[in-house]
Design a protein around this motif. Structure first.
Motif, PDB file in Angstrom:
ATOM      1  N   ARG A   1     -29.345  15.860  16.724  1.00  0.00           N
ATOM      2  CA  ARG A   1     -29.552  17.353  16.564  1.00  0.00           C
ATOM      3  C   ARG A   1     -28.463  18.057  15.568  1.00  0.00           C
ATOM      4  O   ARG A   1     -28.819  18.888  14.840  1.00  0.00           O
ATOM      5  CB  ARG A   1     -29.687  17.862  18.058  1.00  0.00           C
ATOM      6  N   ASN A   2     -27.224  17.376  15.760  1.00  0.00           N
ATOM      7  CA  ASN A   2     -26.052  17.905  15.182  1.00  0.00           C
ATOM      8  C   ASN A   2     -26.303  17.878  13.582  1.00  0.00           C
ATOM      9  O   ASN A   2     -25.999  18.661  12.694  1.00  0.00           O
ATOM     10  CB  ASN A   2     -24.785  17.480  15.595  1.00  0.00           C
TER      11      ASN A   2
ATOM     12  N   LEU B   1     -29.066  20.043  12.176  1.00  0.00           N
ATOM     13  CA  LEU B   1     -28.348  21.412  12.086  1.00  0.00           C
ATOM     14  C   LEU B   1     -27.652  21.685  10.919  1.00  0.00           C
ATOM     15  O   LEU B   1     -27.665  22.552  10.003  1.00  0.00           O
ATOM     16  CB  LEU B   1     -27.780  21.896  13.288  1.00  0.00           C
ATOM     17  N   VAL B   2     -26.775  20.630  10.651  1.00  0.00           N
ATOM     18  CA  VAL B   2     -25.797  20.604   9.315  1.00  0.00           C
ATOM     19  C   VAL B   2     -26.653  20.454   7.994  1.00  0.00           C
ATOM     20  O   VAL B   2     -26.457  21.362   7.116  1.00  0.00           O
ATOM     21  CB  VAL B   2     -24.825  19.648   9.544  1.00  0.00           C
TER      22      VAL B   2
END
Length: 63
Positions: free
Chosen positions: A32-33, A36-37
């Protein structure tokens, strides 16, 4: 196509992004990170593109 153009930069950016995502998926680190980035990066790229069309360089206006 000129190599020093915004379109060439965009194509190179697309190729690099696909390569990073492919490597992340192959190694199992596509979480997920990272998404998102990447989403934030896409938003910034789109806003920069809009700014280039709305506010062109001053030399374009002085010709």
């Amino acid at each position: 196509m000129k190599l020093r153009s915004y379109w060439a930069y965009s194509v190179g950016l697309l190729v690099a992004s696909v390569a990073v995502i492919a490597v992340a998926r192959l190694t199992g680190h596509c979480g997920r990170n990272m998404l998102l980035v990447f989403g934030g990066f896409v938003i910034a790229w789109v806003s920069g593109t809009i700014a280039r069309y709305v506010y062109p360089p001053p030399a374009r206006w002085t010709r």
